[in-house]
Design an enzyme around this catalytic site. Structure first.
Site, PDB file in Angstrom:
ATOM      1  CD  GLU A 119      23.589  25.928 -29.494  1.00 55.54           C
ATOM      2  OE1 GLU A 119      24.730  26.424 -29.455  1.00 55.54           O
ATOM      3  OE2 GLU A 119      23.347  24.737 -29.248  1.00 55.54           O
ATOM      4  CG  HIS A 236      25.961  27.334 -20.493  1.00 59.63           C
ATOM      5  ND1 HIS A 236      24.611  27.424 -20.261  1.00 59.63           N
ATOM      6  CD2 HIS A 236      26.086  26.880 -21.756  1.00 59.63           C
ATOM      7  CE1 HIS A 236      23.949  27.027 -21.341  1.00 59.63           C
ATOM      8  NE2 HIS A 236      24.832  26.695 -22.263  1.00 59.63           N
ATOM      9  NE  ARG A 282      26.894  29.777 -24.286  1.00 63.49           N
ATOM     10  CZ  ARG A 282      27.385  28.663 -24.808  1.00 63.49           C
ATOM     11  NH1 ARG A 282      28.592  28.263 -24.502  1.00 63.49           N
ATOM     12  NH2 ARG A 282      26.658  27.945 -25.632  1.00 63.49           N
ATOM     13  CG  HIS A 343      29.946  26.037 -20.818  1.00 60.75           C
ATOM     14  ND1 HIS A 343      29.460  24.754 -20.631  1.00 60.75           N
ATOM     15  CD2 HIS A 343      29.822  26.298 -22.141  1.00 60.75           C
ATOM     16  CE1 HIS A 343      29.055  24.271 -21.797  1.00 60.75           C
ATOM     17  NE2 HIS A 343      29.282  25.175 -22.735  1.00 60.75           N
ATOM     18  NE  ARG A 378      33.034  27.843 -26.535  1.00 59.68           N
ATOM     19  CZ  ARG A 378      31.849  27.241 -26.512  1.00 59.68           C
ATOM     20  NH1 ARG A 378      31.137  27.081 -27.621  1.00 59.68           N
ATOM     21  NH2 ARG A 378      31.362  26.789 -25.368  1.00 59.68           N
TER      22      ARG A 378
HETATM   23  C1  SIN Z   1      25.033  24.295 -25.012  1.00 55.06           C
HETATM   24  O1  SIN Z   1      24.516  23.289 -25.464  1.00 55.06           O
HETATM   25  O2  SIN Z   1      24.402  25.225 -24.536  1.00 55.06           O
HETATM   26  C2  SIN Z   1      26.525  24.383 -25.024  1.00 55.06           C
HETATM   27  C3  SIN Z   1      26.998  24.586 -26.377  1.00 55.06           C
HETATM   28  C4  SIN Z   1      28.311  25.290 -26.347  1.00 55.06           C
HETATM   29  O3  SIN Z   1      28.902  25.454 -25.303  1.00 55.06           O
HETATM   30  O4  SIN Z   1      28.737  25.739 -27.407  1.00 55.06           O
END
Ligand code: SIN
Length: 522
Positions: A119, A236, A282, A343, A378
Protein backbone atom coordinates in the site's frame (compact mmCIF):
# COMPACT_ATOMS: atom_id res chain seq x y z
CA UNK A 1 -31.64 -4.10 24.69
CA UNK A 2 -29.77 -7.30 23.89
CA UNK A 3 -27.78 -8.89 26.63
CA UNK A 4 -26.37 -12.32 26.10
CA UNK A 5 -26.12 -12.62 29.88
CA UNK A 6 -28.39 -10.79 32.34
CA UNK A 7 -26.53 -7.54 33.05
CA UNK A 8 -24.99 -6.98 36.45
CA UNK A 9 -24.84 -3.66 38.25
CA UNK A 10 -21.03 -3.62 38.27
CA UNK A 11 -18.26 -4.89 35.97
CA UNK A 12 -14.51 -4.86 36.25
CA UNK A 13 -14.34 -3.43 32.75
CA UNK A 14 -17.01 -1.71 30.65
CA UNK A 15 -16.04 -1.40 26.98
CA UNK A 16 -17.96 1.03 24.77
CA UNK A 17 -17.91 -0.03 21.12
CA UNK A 18 -17.70 -3.38 19.37
CA UNK A 19 -15.25 -2.93 16.50
CA UNK A 20 -11.86 -4.61 16.57
CA UNK A 21 -10.57 -2.35 19.38
CA UNK A 22 -13.52 -2.95 21.68
CA UNK A 23 -13.91 -6.66 21.06
CA UNK A 24 -10.20 -7.36 21.31
CA UNK A 25 -10.02 -5.41 24.60
CA UNK A 26 -13.07 -7.26 25.91
CA UNK A 27 -11.63 -10.66 24.95
CA UNK A 28 -8.28 -9.84 26.54
CA UNK A 29 -9.88 -8.71 29.80
CA UNK A 30 -12.24 -11.71 29.81
CA UNK A 31 -9.31 -14.07 29.20
CA UNK A 32 -7.65 -12.67 32.32
CA UNK A 33 -10.69 -13.31 34.48
CA UNK A 34 -12.23 -9.82 34.54
CA UNK A 35 -15.99 -9.39 34.36
CA UNK A 36 -16.64 -7.47 31.13
CA UNK A 37 -19.58 -5.62 29.65
CA UNK A 38 -19.59 -4.41 26.04
CA UNK A 39 -22.04 -1.62 25.19
CA UNK A 40 -22.52 -0.95 21.49
CA UNK A 41 -24.66 1.49 19.54
CA UNK A 42 -25.76 -0.89 16.80
CA UNK A 43 -25.62 -4.67 16.66
CA UNK A 44 -22.41 -6.30 17.89
CA UNK A 45 -20.86 -6.65 14.45
CA UNK A 46 -21.91 -3.24 13.10
CA UNK A 47 -18.72 -1.22 13.32
CA UNK A 48 -16.34 0.60 11.02
CA UNK A 49 -13.99 -2.41 11.29
CA UNK A 50 -16.16 -4.55 9.05
CA UNK A 51 -15.65 -2.14 6.14
CA UNK A 52 -11.84 -2.17 6.32
CA UNK A 53 -10.53 -3.63 3.10
CA UNK A 54 -6.79 -3.21 2.67
CA UNK A 55 -5.67 -5.06 5.77
CA UNK A 56 -3.38 -4.80 8.75
CA UNK A 57 0.24 -3.71 8.48
CA UNK A 58 3.00 -5.74 10.16
CA UNK A 59 6.67 -6.15 9.26
CA UNK A 60 6.57 -9.95 9.01
CA UNK A 61 8.04 -10.41 5.52
CA UNK A 62 11.58 -11.81 5.13
CA UNK A 63 13.07 -8.56 3.79
CA UNK A 64 11.12 -6.32 6.14
CA UNK A 65 11.83 -4.96 9.63
CA UNK A 66 10.04 -3.13 12.42
CA UNK A 67 12.55 -0.27 11.90
CA UNK A 68 11.50 0.13 8.30
CA UNK A 69 7.82 0.11 9.29
CA UNK A 70 8.61 2.66 12.02
CA UNK A 71 10.37 4.93 9.52
CA UNK A 72 7.47 4.79 7.07
CA UNK A 73 5.05 5.61 9.91
CA UNK A 74 7.20 8.56 10.96
CA UNK A 75 7.53 9.86 7.39
CA UNK A 76 3.81 9.67 6.63
CA UNK A 77 2.92 11.47 9.89
CA UNK A 78 4.58 14.73 8.79
CA UNK A 79 6.49 15.59 11.97
CA UNK A 80 3.78 14.92 14.54
CA UNK A 81 4.18 11.18 15.17
CA UNK A 82 5.10 10.22 18.73
CA UNK A 83 8.32 8.23 18.24
CA UNK A 84 7.77 5.96 21.20
CA UNK A 85 4.18 5.16 20.20
CA UNK A 86 5.41 4.32 16.70
CA UNK A 87 8.08 2.02 18.17
CA UNK A 88 5.48 0.23 20.24
CA UNK A 89 3.19 -0.03 17.20
CA UNK A 90 5.74 -1.49 14.86
CA UNK A 91 7.71 -3.70 17.25
CA UNK A 92 4.68 -5.39 18.88
CA UNK A 93 2.86 -5.95 15.58
CA UNK A 94 3.77 -9.59 15.00
CA UNK A 95 2.65 -10.64 18.51
CA UNK A 96 -0.72 -8.97 18.12
CA UNK A 97 -1.22 -10.59 14.71
CA UNK A 98 -0.59 -13.92 16.47
CA UNK A 99 -3.33 -13.02 18.99
CA UNK A 100 -5.77 -12.37 16.15
CA UNK A 101 -4.92 -15.72 14.59
CA UNK A 102 -5.48 -17.35 18.00
CA UNK A 103 -8.87 -15.59 18.16
CA UNK A 104 -9.82 -17.24 14.86
CA UNK A 105 -8.92 -14.67 12.19
CA UNK A 106 -7.84 -16.41 8.96
CA UNK A 107 -5.41 -14.27 6.99
CA UNK A 108 -4.85 -15.05 3.31
CA UNK A 109 -1.86 -17.28 2.60
CA UNK A 110 -0.35 -18.96 -0.36
CA UNK A 111 1.96 -21.99 -0.32
CA UNK A 112 1.87 -21.93 3.47
CA UNK A 113 3.17 -18.34 3.65
CA UNK A 114 1.01 -15.38 4.66
CA UNK A 115 0.23 -13.17 1.62
CA UNK A 116 1.48 -9.62 1.97
CA UNK A 117 0.00 -6.74 -0.03
CA UNK A 118 1.53 -3.37 -0.84
CA UNK A 119 0.00 0.00 0.00
CA UNK A 120 0.96 3.62 -0.45
CA UNK A 121 3.99 5.03 1.39
CA UNK A 122 5.09 1.59 2.69
CA UNK A 123 8.60 0.62 1.60
CA UNK A 124 7.76 -3.09 1.72
CA UNK A 125 4.83 -5.37 1.03
CA UNK A 126 3.57 -5.77 4.60
CA UNK A 127 -0.22 -5.73 4.54
CA UNK A 128 -1.85 -8.93 5.81
CA UNK A 129 -5.32 -9.35 4.39
CA UNK A 130 -8.22 -11.77 4.64
CA UNK A 131 -10.82 -12.87 2.11
CA UNK A 132 -8.96 -10.72 -0.45
CA UNK A 133 -10.41 -7.31 0.38
CA UNK A 134 -12.70 -8.49 3.21
CA UNK A 135 -10.13 -8.15 6.01
CA UNK A 136 -12.32 -6.06 8.31
CA UNK A 137 -15.32 -8.33 7.86
CA UNK A 138 -13.26 -11.42 8.69
CA UNK A 139 -11.85 -9.78 11.83
CA UNK A 140 -15.18 -8.37 12.97
CA UNK A 141 -17.10 -11.61 12.54
CA UNK A 142 -14.32 -13.70 14.13
CA UNK A 143 -14.06 -11.52 17.23
CA UNK A 144 -17.83 -11.00 17.59
CA UNK A 145 -18.42 -14.75 17.27
CA UNK A 146 -15.75 -15.52 19.83
CA UNK A 147 -17.04 -12.91 22.30
CA UNK A 148 -20.50 -14.45 22.05
CA UNK A 149 -19.17 -18.01 22.46
CA UNK A 150 -17.10 -16.90 25.44
CA UNK A 151 -20.22 -15.45 27.09
CA UNK A 152 -19.02 -11.84 27.19
CA UNK A 153 -22.04 -9.73 28.14
CA UNK A 154 -23.06 -7.41 25.30
CA UNK A 155 -25.72 -4.74 25.30
CA UNK A 156 -26.59 -3.74 21.75
CA UNK A 157 -28.45 -0.65 20.51
CA UNK A 158 -27.27 1.41 23.44
CA UNK A 159 -24.89 4.34 23.64
CA UNK A 160 -22.78 5.87 26.36
CA UNK A 161 -24.47 8.99 27.67
CA UNK A 162 -22.25 10.03 30.57
CA UNK A 163 -19.40 8.95 32.83
CA UNK A 164 -19.75 8.41 36.58
CA UNK A 165 -16.99 9.74 38.84
CA UNK A 166 -16.23 8.70 42.41
CA UNK A 167 -15.39 11.11 45.20
CA UNK A 168 -11.71 11.09 44.18
CA UNK A 169 -12.65 12.05 40.60
CA UNK A 170 -11.89 8.64 39.15
CA UNK A 171 -14.20 7.34 36.41
CA UNK A 172 -16.26 4.69 38.17
CA UNK A 173 -19.00 3.78 35.74
CA UNK A 174 -21.19 4.79 32.90
CA UNK A 175 -24.69 5.96 32.07
CA UNK A 176 -26.07 4.30 29.00
CA UNK A 177 -29.03 5.20 26.78
CA UNK A 178 -30.84 2.22 25.28
CA UNK A 179 -32.19 4.04 22.25
CA UNK A 180 -34.55 1.32 21.12
CA UNK A 181 -36.29 1.02 24.48
CA UNK A 182 -35.73 4.72 25.30
CA UNK A 183 -34.46 3.83 28.75
CA UNK A 184 -31.41 4.83 30.73
CA UNK A 185 -29.16 2.24 32.40
CA UNK A 186 -26.31 2.73 34.85
CA UNK A 187 -23.28 0.45 35.34
CA UNK A 188 -20.48 0.81 37.82
CA UNK A 189 -17.06 -0.17 36.55
CA UNK A 190 -13.47 -0.64 37.67
CA UNK A 191 -12.44 0.88 34.34
CA UNK A 192 -14.23 2.25 31.29
CA UNK A 193 -12.65 1.70 27.87
CA UNK A 194 -13.83 3.90 25.01
CA UNK A 195 -13.55 2.08 21.67
CA UNK A 196 -16.21 3.95 19.74
CA UNK A 197 -14.25 4.72 16.56
CA UNK A 198 -13.90 8.00 14.75
CA UNK A 199 -16.05 10.77 13.35
CA UNK A 200 -16.07 10.05 9.60
CA UNK A 201 -19.77 10.91 9.49
CA UNK A 202 -18.89 14.56 10.08
CA UNK A 203 -18.48 14.83 6.31
CA UNK A 204 -20.95 14.70 3.43
CA UNK A 205 -18.86 12.08 1.64
CA UNK A 206 -17.38 9.35 3.79
CA UNK A 207 -16.25 5.75 3.55
CA UNK A 208 -17.45 5.26 7.15
CA UNK A 209 -20.74 3.62 8.15
CA UNK A 210 -23.55 5.58 9.88
CA UNK A 211 -22.32 4.60 13.37
CA UNK A 212 -19.11 6.68 13.03
CA UNK A 213 -20.39 9.90 14.58
CA UNK A 214 -17.57 10.67 17.02
CA UNK A 215 -19.61 9.74 20.12
CA UNK A 216 -16.63 8.73 22.27
CA UNK A 217 -14.63 11.85 21.44
CA UNK A 218 -17.61 14.07 22.27
CA UNK A 219 -18.38 12.16 25.47
CA UNK A 220 -14.78 12.38 26.64
CA UNK A 221 -14.56 16.10 25.88
CA UNK A 222 -17.77 17.02 27.67
CA UNK A 223 -16.68 14.84 30.63
CA UNK A 224 -13.46 16.83 31.00
CA UNK A 225 -10.93 14.56 29.29
CA UNK A 226 -8.43 16.09 26.89
CA UNK A 227 -8.83 15.60 23.16
CA UNK A 228 -6.17 16.35 20.58
CA UNK A 229 -5.29 16.70 16.87
CA UNK A 230 -8.88 16.99 15.66
CA UNK A 231 -7.88 19.21 12.74
CA UNK A 232 -6.38 16.11 11.13
CA UNK A 233 -9.01 14.14 9.21
CA UNK A 234 -7.74 11.72 6.62
CA UNK A 235 -9.53 11.80 3.27
CA UNK A 236 -9.21 8.59 1.29
CA UNK A 237 -8.50 9.42 -2.36
CA UNK A 238 -10.51 6.68 -3.98
CA UNK A 239 -14.14 6.18 -2.99
CA UNK A 240 -16.59 5.09 -5.68
CA UNK A 241 -18.40 8.16 -7.05
CA UNK A 242 -21.52 7.52 -9.08
CA UNK A 243 -24.80 9.47 -8.95
CA UNK A 244 -27.31 7.73 -6.67
CA UNK A 245 -24.80 5.07 -5.56
CA UNK A 246 -23.64 4.99 -1.92
CA UNK A 247 -20.01 5.97 -1.33
CA UNK A 248 -17.93 2.79 -1.31
CA UNK A 249 -14.24 2.46 -0.52
CA UNK A 250 -11.99 1.30 -3.35
CA UNK A 251 -9.01 0.09 -1.38
CA UNK A 252 -5.57 1.61 -1.69
CA UNK A 253 -4.47 -1.99 -2.21
CA UNK A 254 -5.87 -1.67 -5.74
CA UNK A 255 -3.24 0.99 -6.42
CA UNK A 256 -0.78 -1.23 -4.58
CA UNK A 257 -1.51 -3.85 -7.25
CA UNK A 258 -0.81 -1.39 -10.06
CA UNK A 259 -3.94 0.73 -10.62
CA UNK A 260 -3.32 4.17 -12.14
CA UNK A 261 -5.28 7.39 -11.76
CA UNK A 262 -6.50 9.47 -14.72
CA UNK A 263 -8.45 12.70 -14.93
CA UNK A 264 -11.60 12.84 -17.01
CA UNK A 265 -9.54 14.19 -19.95
CA UNK A 266 -7.76 10.82 -19.94
CA UNK A 267 -4.45 12.19 -18.57
CA UNK A 268 -2.55 10.24 -15.93
CA UNK A 269 -1.84 12.91 -13.30
CA UNK A 270 -0.07 11.52 -10.23
CA UNK A 271 3.53 11.58 -11.59
CA UNK A 272 3.37 15.38 -11.77
CA UNK A 273 2.44 15.62 -8.06
CA UNK A 274 4.82 13.16 -6.37
CA UNK A 275 7.76 10.87 -7.26
CA UNK A 276 5.85 7.89 -5.85
CA UNK A 277 2.93 8.74 -8.17
CA UNK A 278 -0.16 6.63 -7.28
CA UNK A 279 1.68 5.26 -4.22
CA UNK A 280 2.33 8.70 -2.72
CA UNK A 281 1.02 9.34 0.81
CA UNK A 282 -2.74 9.42 1.01
CA UNK A 283 -3.07 13.16 1.67
CA UNK A 284 -1.02 13.96 -1.44
CA UNK A 285 -3.17 11.72 -3.65
CA UNK A 286 -6.43 13.08 -2.18
CA UNK A 287 -5.37 16.69 -2.86
CA UNK A 288 -4.12 15.87 -6.34
CA UNK A 289 -7.44 14.22 -7.20
CA UNK A 290 -9.31 17.24 -5.80
CA UNK A 291 -7.28 19.61 -7.98
CA UNK A 292 -7.73 17.52 -11.10
CA UNK A 293 -11.48 17.42 -10.46
CA UNK A 294 -11.54 21.22 -10.14
CA UNK A 295 -9.45 21.70 -13.28
CA UNK A 296 -11.56 19.38 -15.39
CA UNK A 297 -14.85 20.56 -13.88
CA UNK A 298 -15.70 17.00 -12.88
CA UNK A 299 -16.86 15.40 -9.64
CA UNK A 300 -14.52 12.45 -10.06
CA UNK A 301 -11.27 11.06 -11.43
CA UNK A 302 -10.80 7.56 -12.83
CA UNK A 303 -9.04 4.53 -11.39
CA UNK A 304 -7.74 2.03 -13.91
CA UNK A 305 -6.75 -1.55 -13.07
CA UNK A 306 -7.74 -2.99 -16.44
CA UNK A 307 -4.20 -4.26 -16.96
CA UNK A 308 -5.10 -7.12 -14.61
CA UNK A 309 -6.93 -10.23 -15.58
CA UNK A 310 -10.59 -10.54 -14.53
CA UNK A 311 -10.25 -13.84 -12.63
CA UNK A 312 -7.33 -12.46 -10.67
CA UNK A 313 -9.25 -9.27 -9.82
CA UNK A 314 -12.32 -11.22 -8.72
CA UNK A 315 -10.16 -13.34 -6.40
CA UNK A 316 -7.98 -10.56 -5.00
CA UNK A 317 -10.72 -7.93 -4.58
CA UNK A 318 -13.99 -9.88 -4.36
CA UNK A 319 -16.01 -7.19 -2.56
CA UNK A 320 -14.85 -4.36 -4.81
CA UNK A 321 -15.24 -6.46 -7.93
CA UNK A 322 -18.82 -7.47 -7.00
CA UNK A 323 -19.86 -3.98 -5.85
CA UNK A 324 -18.62 -2.45 -9.10
CA UNK A 325 -20.31 -5.16 -11.14
CA UNK A 326 -23.60 -4.42 -9.35
CA UNK A 327 -23.45 -0.84 -10.65
CA UNK A 328 -22.48 -1.86 -14.17
CA UNK A 329 -18.68 -1.50 -13.96
CA UNK A 330 -16.25 -4.32 -14.61
CA UNK A 331 -12.86 -3.73 -12.96
CA UNK A 332 -11.18 -5.67 -15.74
CA UNK A 333 -12.62 -3.52 -18.52
CA UNK A 334 -13.81 -0.19 -17.10
CA UNK A 335 -12.11 2.75 -15.46
CA UNK A 336 -13.82 3.32 -12.10
CA UNK A 337 -15.06 6.85 -11.20
CA UNK A 338 -13.68 7.76 -7.78
CA UNK A 339 -13.29 10.83 -5.59
CA UNK A 340 -11.93 11.56 -2.11
CA UNK A 341 -14.09 10.93 0.96
CA UNK A 342 -13.48 11.33 4.69
CA UNK A 343 -12.00 8.13 6.02
CA UNK A 344 -10.16 8.36 9.32
CA UNK A 345 -9.97 10.64 12.36
CA UNK A 346 -6.29 11.01 13.32
CA UNK A 347 -7.22 13.04 16.41
CA UNK A 348 -9.22 11.86 19.35
CA UNK A 349 -9.09 11.38 23.10
CA UNK A 350 -5.56 12.09 24.23
CA UNK A 351 -3.86 8.95 25.59
CA UNK A 352 -0.43 7.63 26.40
CA UNK A 353 0.93 4.33 25.09
CA UNK A 354 -1.13 2.49 27.74
CA UNK A 355 -4.46 3.85 26.54
CA UNK A 356 -4.76 6.05 29.64
CA UNK A 357 -6.56 9.36 29.25
CA UNK A 358 -6.37 12.45 31.45
CA UNK A 359 -9.27 11.05 33.51
CA UNK A 360 -8.15 8.29 35.90
CA UNK A 361 -10.12 5.11 35.21
CA UNK A 362 -10.97 6.13 31.62
CA UNK A 363 -9.13 4.49 28.71
CA UNK A 364 -9.43 5.04 24.98
CA UNK A 365 -8.25 2.66 22.25
CA UNK A 366 -8.51 2.56 18.48
CA UNK A 367 -9.70 5.41 16.28
CA UNK A 368 -11.40 7.23 19.18
CA UNK A 369 -7.98 7.65 20.79
CA UNK A 370 -5.08 9.89 19.92
CA UNK A 371 -1.74 8.42 20.95
CA UNK A 372 -0.11 10.56 18.20
CA UNK A 373 0.98 7.36 16.56
CA UNK A 374 -0.36 8.60 13.22
CA UNK A 375 0.71 12.21 13.59
CA UNK A 376 -0.80 14.42 10.92
CA UNK A 377 -1.40 11.62 8.43
CA UNK A 378 -1.92 7.92 9.08
CA UNK A 379 0.04 5.35 7.11
CA UNK A 380 -2.27 2.93 5.29
CA UNK A 381 -3.31 -0.15 7.29
CA UNK A 382 -1.80 1.09 10.53
CA UNK A 383 -5.30 1.67 11.90
CA UNK A 384 -6.34 -1.94 12.46
CA UNK A 385 -2.88 -2.56 13.88
CA UNK A 386 -3.12 0.36 16.30
CA UNK A 387 -6.35 -1.01 17.79
CA UNK A 388 -4.88 -4.29 18.98
CA UNK A 389 -1.52 -2.85 20.03
CA UNK A 390 -2.97 -0.27 22.37
CA UNK A 391 -6.01 -2.30 23.48
CA UNK A 392 -3.60 -4.99 24.69
CA UNK A 393 -1.64 -2.41 26.66
CA UNK A 394 -4.75 -0.73 28.09
CA UNK A 395 -6.02 -4.06 29.42
CA UNK A 396 -2.58 -4.79 30.87
CA UNK A 397 -2.69 -1.47 32.71
CA UNK A 398 -6.26 -2.10 33.91
CA UNK A 399 -5.24 -5.50 35.29
CA UNK A 400 -2.36 -3.85 37.16
CA UNK A 401 -4.97 -1.47 38.55
CA UNK A 402 -2.40 1.27 38.28
CA UNK A 403 -4.14 3.94 36.28
CA UNK A 404 -3.68 7.37 37.70
CA UNK A 405 -4.47 8.91 34.32
CA UNK A 406 -2.02 11.14 32.45
CA UNK A 407 -1.08 14.67 33.39
CA UNK A 408 -3.22 17.41 31.87
CA UNK A 409 -1.76 19.80 29.29
CA UNK A 410 -1.07 23.24 30.81
CA UNK A 411 -2.13 25.25 27.76
CA UNK A 412 -5.16 23.24 26.65
CA UNK A 413 -7.77 25.27 24.77
CA UNK A 414 -11.54 25.06 25.21
CA UNK A 415 -14.54 25.90 23.08
CA UNK A 416 -16.25 29.12 24.16
CA UNK A 417 -19.94 29.12 25.12
CA UNK A 418 -22.14 31.02 22.71
CA UNK A 419 -25.76 32.08 22.23
CA UNK A 420 -28.48 30.46 20.21
CA UNK A 421 -30.99 32.28 18.02
CA UNK A 422 -30.70 30.06 14.95
CA UNK A 423 -32.72 26.93 14.12
CA UNK A 424 -31.34 23.54 15.20
CA UNK A 425 -29.56 22.06 12.14
CA UNK A 426 -30.06 18.63 10.66
CA UNK A 427 -27.05 16.29 10.61
CA UNK A 428 -26.87 16.71 6.81
CA UNK A 429 -26.40 20.48 7.22
CA UNK A 430 -23.50 19.85 9.57
CA UNK A 431 -21.96 17.39 7.10
CA UNK A 432 -22.35 19.79 4.19
CA UNK A 433 -20.73 22.64 6.13
CA UNK A 434 -17.83 20.43 7.21
CA UNK A 435 -17.28 19.19 3.67
CA UNK A 436 -17.36 22.67 2.15
CA UNK A 437 -15.50 24.60 4.86
CA UNK A 438 -13.38 22.12 6.85
CA UNK A 439 -12.56 19.71 4.04
CA UNK A 440 -9.55 18.64 2.00
CA UNK A 441 -8.44 22.23 1.31
CA UNK A 442 -9.24 24.90 3.90
CA UNK A 443 -8.78 28.64 4.31
CA UNK A 444 -9.20 31.11 7.14
CA UNK A 445 -12.42 32.71 5.90
CA UNK A 446 -14.31 29.45 5.40
CA UNK A 447 -12.98 28.02 8.67
CA UNK A 448 -14.09 31.11 10.58
CA UNK A 449 -17.54 30.82 9.07
CA UNK A 450 -17.68 27.14 10.12
CA UNK A 451 -16.51 27.92 13.65
CA UNK A 452 -19.28 30.54 14.05
CA UNK A 453 -22.07 28.49 12.51
CA UNK A 454 -21.21 25.38 14.49
CA UNK A 455 -21.07 27.34 17.74
CA UNK A 456 -24.52 28.81 17.11
CA UNK A 457 -25.91 25.47 16.04
CA UNK A 458 -24.57 23.83 19.15
CA UNK A 459 -26.11 26.50 21.37
CA UNK A 460 -29.45 26.10 19.59
CA UNK A 461 -29.25 22.34 19.99
CA UNK A 462 -28.51 22.63 23.71
CA UNK A 463 -31.38 25.03 24.23
CA UNK A 464 -33.77 22.73 22.38
CA UNK A 465 -32.74 19.60 24.30
CA UNK A 466 -32.49 21.05 27.79
CA UNK A 467 -35.13 18.54 28.96
CA UNK A 468 -32.93 15.60 27.91
CA UNK A 469 -32.04 13.73 24.73
CA UNK A 470 -34.68 11.28 23.61
CA UNK A 471 -33.35 9.56 20.49
CA UNK A 472 -30.24 8.11 18.90
CA UNK A 473 -30.39 10.84 16.25
CA UNK A 474 -30.22 13.54 18.92
CA UNK A 475 -27.27 11.87 20.62
CA UNK A 476 -25.47 11.61 17.30
CA UNK A 477 -26.17 15.21 16.37
CA UNK A 478 -24.77 16.31 19.72
CA UNK A 479 -21.59 14.31 18.98
CA UNK A 480 -21.28 15.70 15.46
CA UNK A 481 -21.65 19.28 16.68
CA UNK A 482 -19.01 18.83 19.37
CA UNK A 483 -16.53 17.08 17.07
CA UNK A 484 -17.24 19.53 14.25
CA UNK A 485 -16.57 22.50 16.52
CA UNK A 486 -13.33 20.96 17.78
CA UNK A 487 -12.14 20.16 14.25
CA UNK A 488 -13.04 23.57 12.83
CA UNK A 489 -11.59 25.51 15.75
CA UNK A 490 -8.30 23.60 15.63
CA UNK A 491 -8.10 23.89 11.83
CA UNK A 492 -8.57 27.65 12.08
CA UNK A 493 -5.93 27.94 14.79
CA UNK A 494 -3.32 25.86 12.92
CA UNK A 495 -1.93 28.41 10.49
CA UNK A 496 0.17 26.06 8.39
CA UNK A 497 -0.21 23.00 6.18
CA UNK A 498 0.87 19.65 7.54
CA UNK A 499 -0.18 16.13 6.56
CA UNK A 500 -3.91 15.94 6.08
CA UNK A 501 -4.46 19.55 7.21
CA UNK A 502 -4.02 21.77 4.16
CA UNK A 503 -4.55 25.55 4.34
CA UNK A 504 -4.67 27.38 1.01
CA UNK A 505 -3.71 30.56 2.90
CA UNK A 506 -0.77 28.86 4.69
CA UNK A 507 0.38 26.23 2.18
CA UNK A 508 3.68 25.28 3.90
CA UNK A 509 4.51 23.54 7.19
CA UNK A 510 5.84 25.93 9.84
CA UNK A 511 8.31 24.83 12.49
CA UNK A 512 6.50 26.68 15.29
CA UNK A 513 3.46 24.51 14.52
CA UNK A 514 5.27 21.21 15.03
CA UNK A 515 3.09 20.69 18.08
CA UNK A 516 -0.33 19.41 19.04
CA UNK A 517 -3.53 21.31 19.70
CA UNK A 518 -5.19 20.00 22.84
CA UNK A 519 -8.73 20.84 24.01
CA UNK A 520 -10.33 20.36 27.40
CA UNK A 521 -13.75 21.60 28.55
CA UNK A 522 -13.36 23.74 31.63
C1 SIN B 1 -7.81 0.90 2.17
O1 SIN B 1 -8.05 -0.28 2.01
O2 SIN B 1 -7.47 1.65 1.27
C2 SIN B 1 -7.96 1.47 3.55
C3 SIN B 1 -6.89 1.00 4.40
C4 SIN B 1 -6.65 1.99 5.49
O3 SIN B 1 -7.41 2.91 5.66
O4 SIN B 1 -5.63 1.85 6.16
Amino acid sequence: MTSHQPPQARYDVVVVGSGIAGLYAALQAHEHGSSVLVVTKGSIDEANTRYAQGGIAAAVGPEDSAESHWQDTMDAGAGLVDEEAAHVLTSEAADRIADLVRYGVRFDASDGEVSLGREAAHSHSRILHAGGDATGLEIELSLAGLAQREGVTVIEHALADGLLRDSAGRVSGIDVFDWRGSIGLRFEAGAVVLATGGAGQLYRYTTNPPVATGDGIALAYRSGAEVMDLEFTQFHPTALRLPGVPVFLISEAVRGEGALLYNTRGERFMPKYHPLAELAPRDVVARAATREMAETGSDHVLLDITTRDEDWLAARFPQIYRTCLDVGLNLAHDRIPVSPASHYTMGGVRTNIWGETTLPGLYAVGEVACTSVHGANRLASNSLLETVIFAKRAVQRILEDASGGIAPTPDARSLPATHDGVPVPGADEVRALMWDNVGIERDGARLREAVDRLAHWQAAFEAATRGGLVSRAQHELRSLLTCGRLAADAALAREESRGAHYRLDFPEPREEWRRHLVYRAW
